[in-house]
Structures are given as structure tokens and as C-alpha cells.
Scaffold this motif. Sequence first.
Motif, PDB file in Angstrom:
ATOM      1  N   GLU A  91       0.924  -1.252  -0.076  1.00  0.00           N
ATOM      2  CA  GLU A  91       0.006  -0.071  -0.019  1.00  0.00           C
ATOM      3  C   GLU A  91       0.752   1.260  -0.010  1.00  0.00           C
ATOM      4  OE1 GLU A  91      -3.213   2.378   0.072  1.00  0.00           O
ATOM      5  OE2 GLU A  91      -3.169   0.224  -0.519  1.00  0.00           O
ATOM      6  N   GLU A  92       1.930   1.054   0.807  1.00  0.00           N
ATOM      7  CA  GLU A  92       2.897   2.287   0.816  1.00  0.00           C
ATOM      8  C   GLU A  92       3.461   2.593  -0.603  1.00  0.00           C
ATOM      9  OE1 GLU A  92       6.634   3.888   3.331  1.00  0.00           O
ATOM     10  OE2 GLU A  92       5.671   1.806   3.769  1.00  0.00           O
ATOM     11  N   TYR A  93       3.843   1.542  -1.298  1.00  0.00           N
ATOM     12  CA  TYR A  93       4.309   1.510  -2.688  1.00  0.00           C
ATOM     13  C   TYR A  93       3.389   2.262  -3.650  1.00  0.00           C
ATOM     14  CZ  TYR A  93       6.117   0.224  -7.198  1.00  0.00           C
ATOM     15  OH  TYR A  93       6.371   0.176  -8.531  1.00  0.00           O
ATOM     16  N   ARG A  94       2.316   1.834  -3.446  1.00  0.00           N
ATOM     17  CA  ARG A  94       0.912   2.205  -4.253  1.00  0.00           C
ATOM     18  C   ARG A  94       0.841   3.704  -4.278  1.00  0.00           C
ATOM     19  NH1 ARG A  94      -3.752   3.796  -4.450  1.00  0.00           N
ATOM     20  NH2 ARG A  94      -4.031   3.249  -2.029  1.00  0.00           N
ATOM     21  N   ARG A  95       0.915   4.200  -2.821  1.00  0.00           N
ATOM     22  CA  ARG A  95       0.754   5.751  -2.791  1.00  0.00           C
ATOM     23  C   ARG A  95       1.725   6.494  -3.050  1.00  0.00           C
ATOM     24  NH1 ARG A  95      -0.810   4.757   3.374  1.00  0.00           N
ATOM     25  NH2 ARG A  95      -3.170   4.213   3.086  1.00  0.00           N
ATOM     26  N   ALA A  96       2.999   5.870  -3.144  1.00  0.00           N
ATOM     27  CA  ALA A  96       4.136   6.788  -3.543  1.00  0.00           C
ATOM     28  C   ALA A  96       4.072   6.751  -4.969  1.00  0.00           C
ATOM     29  CB  ALA A  96       5.442   5.718  -2.968  1.00  0.00           C
ATOM     30  N   GLN A  97       3.783   5.632  -5.578  1.00  0.00           N
ATOM     31  CA  GLN A  97       3.439   5.799  -7.307  1.00  0.00           C
ATOM     32  C   GLN A  97       2.455   6.805  -7.714  1.00  0.00           C
ATOM     33  OE1 GLN A  97       2.568   1.505  -7.924  1.00  0.00           O
ATOM     34  NE2 GLN A  97       3.979   1.853  -9.671  1.00  0.00           N
ATOM     35  N   ASN A  98       1.448   6.807  -6.993  1.00  0.00           N
ATOM     36  CA  ASN A  98       0.340   7.772  -7.295  1.00  0.00           C
ATOM     37  C   ASN A  98       1.057   9.290  -6.886  1.00  0.00           C
ATOM     38  OD1 ASN A  98      -1.324   6.010  -7.917  1.00  0.00           O
ATOM     39  ND2 ASN A  98      -2.488   5.873  -5.897  1.00  0.00           N
ATOM     40  N   ASP A  99       1.454   9.386  -5.944  1.00  0.00           N
ATOM     41  CA  ASP A  99       2.306  10.670  -5.440  1.00  0.00           C
ATOM     42  C   ASP A  99       3.224  11.109  -6.329  1.00  0.00           C
ATOM     43  OD1 ASP A  99       0.487  10.837  -3.318  1.00  0.00           O
ATOM     44  OD2 ASP A  99       2.296  10.225  -1.720  1.00  0.00           O
ATOM     45  N   TYR A 100       4.137  10.321  -6.932  1.00  0.00           N
ATOM     46  CA  TYR A 100       4.998  10.676  -7.879  1.00  0.00           C
ATOM     47  C   TYR A 100       4.415  10.735  -9.317  1.00  0.00           C
ATOM     48  CZ  TYR A 100       8.873   9.446 -11.126  1.00  0.00           C
ATOM     49  OH  TYR A 100       9.793   9.366 -12.130  1.00  0.00           O
ATOM     50  N   SER A 101       3.218  10.473  -9.627  1.00  0.00           N
ATOM     51  CA  SER A 101       2.443  10.655 -10.755  1.00  0.00           C
ATOM     52  C   SER A 101       2.072  12.022 -10.683  1.00  0.00           C
ATOM     53  CB  SER A 101       1.735   9.768 -11.086  1.00  0.00           C
ATOM     54  OG  SER A 101       0.954   9.731 -12.223  1.00  0.00           O
ATOM     55  N   ALA A 102       1.541  12.238  -9.778  1.00  0.00           N
ATOM     56  CA  ALA A 102       0.935  13.632  -9.470  1.00  0.00           C
ATOM     57  C   ALA A 102       1.556  14.775  -9.524  1.00  0.00           C
ATOM     58  CB  ALA A 102       0.180  13.671  -7.970  1.00  0.00           C
ATOM     59  N   VAL A 103       3.008  14.377  -8.767  1.00  0.00           N
ATOM     60  CA  VAL A 103       3.920  15.660  -8.675  1.00  0.00           C
ATOM     61  C   VAL A 103       4.432  15.606 -10.355  1.00  0.00           C
ATOM     62  CG1 VAL A 103       6.621  16.160  -8.172  1.00  0.00           C
ATOM     63  CG2 VAL A 103       4.780  15.240  -6.527  1.00  0.00           C
ATOM     64  N   ILE A 104       4.888  14.937 -11.025  1.00  0.00           N
ATOM     65  CA  ILE A 104       5.064  14.774 -12.342  1.00  0.00           C
ATOM     66  C   ILE A 104       4.111  15.664 -13.182  1.00  0.00           C
ATOM     67  CG2 ILE A 104       5.279  13.706 -14.568  1.00  0.00           C
ATOM     68  CD1 ILE A 104       6.721  11.502 -13.134  1.00  0.00           C
ATOM     69  N   TRP A 105       2.706  15.439 -13.058  1.00  0.00           N
ATOM     70  CA  TRP A 105       1.961  16.333 -13.711  1.00  0.00           C
ATOM     71  C   TRP A 105       1.653  17.668 -13.337  1.00  0.00           C
ATOM     72  CZ3 TRP A 105      -1.280  15.340 -17.754  1.00  0.00           C
ATOM     73  CH2 TRP A 105      -1.490  14.074 -18.131  1.00  0.00           C
ATOM     74  N   GLU A 106       2.009  17.999 -12.026  1.00  0.00           N
ATOM     75  CA  GLU A 106       2.025  19.564 -11.569  1.00  0.00           C
ATOM     76  C   GLU A 106       3.314  20.063 -12.223  1.00  0.00           C
ATOM     77  OE1 GLU A 106       2.219  19.445  -7.314  1.00  0.00           O
ATOM     78  OE2 GLU A 106       0.151  18.302  -7.070  1.00  0.00           O
ATOM     79  N   ILE A 107       4.484  19.350 -12.011  1.00  0.00           N
ATOM     80  CA  ILE A 107       5.805  20.147 -12.432  1.00  0.00           C
ATOM     81  C   ILE A 107       5.550  20.371 -14.142  1.00  0.00           C
ATOM     82  CG2 ILE A 107       8.171  19.518 -13.014  1.00  0.00           C
ATOM     83  CD1 ILE A 107       8.239  18.557 -10.077  1.00  0.00           C
ATOM     84  N   LYS A 108       4.989  19.219 -14.997  1.00  0.00           N
ATOM     85  CA  LYS A 108       4.885  19.526 -16.242  1.00  0.00           C
ATOM     86  C   LYS A 108       4.109  20.556 -16.681  1.00  0.00           C
ATOM     87  CE  LYS A 108       5.629  14.998 -18.319  1.00  0.00           C
ATOM     88  NZ  LYS A 108       5.027  13.820 -18.923  1.00  0.00           N
ATOM     89  N   ALA A 109       2.714  20.756 -15.729  1.00  0.00           N
ATOM     90  CA  ALA A 109       1.958  21.752 -15.975  1.00  0.00           C
ATOM     91  C   ALA A 109       2.485  23.283 -15.744  1.00  0.00           C
ATOM     92  CB  ALA A 109       0.626  21.498 -15.214  1.00  0.00           C
ATOM     93  N   GLU A 110       3.315  23.300 -14.421  1.00  0.00           N
ATOM     94  CA  GLU A 110       3.881  24.558 -14.273  1.00  0.00           C
ATOM     95  C   GLU A 110       5.129  25.124 -15.306  1.00  0.00           C
ATOM     96  OE1 GLU A 110       5.895  24.425 -10.465  1.00  0.00           O
ATOM     97  OE2 GLU A 110       3.887  23.869  -9.448  1.00  0.00           O
ATOM     98  N   HIS A 111       5.492  23.940 -15.823  1.00  0.00           N
ATOM     99  CA  HIS A 111       6.805  24.212 -16.915  1.00  0.00           C
ATOM    100  C   HIS A 111       5.959  24.905 -18.093  1.00  0.00           C
ATOM    101  CE1 HIS A 111      10.186  23.726 -19.425  1.00  0.00           C
ATOM    102  NE2 HIS A 111       9.494  23.239 -20.298  1.00  0.00           N
ATOM    103  N   TRP A 112       5.130  24.091 -18.570  1.00  0.00           N
ATOM    104  CA  TRP A 112       4.080  24.412 -19.688  1.00  0.00           C
ATOM    105  C   TRP A 112       3.629  25.714 -19.640  1.00  0.00           C
ATOM    106  CZ3 TRP A 112       3.645  23.507 -24.659  1.00  0.00           C
ATOM    107  CH2 TRP A 112       2.453  23.563 -25.219  1.00  0.00           C
ATOM    108  N   VAL A 113       2.983  26.149 -18.256  1.00  0.00           N
ATOM    109  CA  VAL A 113       2.636  27.623 -18.178  1.00  0.00           C
ATOM    110  C   VAL A 113       3.646  28.539 -18.104  1.00  0.00           C
ATOM    111  CG1 VAL A 113       1.510  29.203 -16.414  1.00  0.00           C
ATOM    112  CG2 VAL A 113       0.506  26.952 -17.060  1.00  0.00           C
TER     113      VAL A 113
END
Length: 131
Positions: A91-113
Motif C-alpha cells: 500500500e505504501e508503494y502504491r501511494r508513492a507511485q500515485n504521489d510521484y505521478s501527481a508531482v510529475i503532472w504538476e511540474i509539467k503543468a508549471e513548466h508548460w505555463v
Amino acid sequence: MDWGLFAEDLWKRLKRLATGEVESVEKFDEQLDALDTAVELSITKHVPLVCPLPYVKCWWTRELELIKKVMQCLEWKSHQEQLKQGHGVHEEYRRAQNDYSAVIWEIKAEHWVDWLEGLDEESVWDACQLA
């Protein structure tokens, strides 16, 4: 880059600069400009220019690298405990994967803007080609 040649060239340029007490703001500005020029000339002469590699992600950050390492450690622990379905590391690994994916989406969006906000009259055509 050969740091020895760079340091030698910079030292030669710095020896040519005027030394002594600075008596006015104008004299200080002159010496500062001369120092800046000497450093820039040495850099231009000895530091090679590099082109970014085509597969480098321009949005990648140190934060992502650290999050990815933590996730990979959890991945390995989860793999070691794969026969224990109820183990908490899965479960901890699954949460870490989701957090990692969410951070990637945020950073890509910031970079794009940031990239879109930095467009000017000439580079706006690059953005039009992406649409």
C-alpha cells in the motif's frame, strides 16, 4: 574542460588589472567591469558550449529525482514481500507511485505555463505549430 588552462588564462588577465585603493564609485565600477570582462573572456575561451541532448526532459527537477528514488526503494521492498499480500509495504508503494505521478503532472503543468508566459512575438509561432 581543462581547469588548469582556465585558471592560468584568468590569472594572466587578472594580473593586468589595476590594483590599489578604490577612491570613488566610478573607479570601483571601472574595476568591477574590468574584472567581469576578464572572467567572461576566460570563460568564452576555455569553457566549451554544450547542446542539450534530445531525450533530456526540460521539466525534470531534483525534487522529482528524490521522489523517484524513494518510490524505487519502496518498489524493491514491495517486490521482496510479494508473497505477503497483506503486507503494508504494498500500500505504501502504491501511494508513492500515485504521489510521484501527481508531482510529475504538476511540474509539467508549471513548466508548460511558464513556457507559454515566456513567449514573445517571434516564438509565438512555435506555440502555434504545437496546436
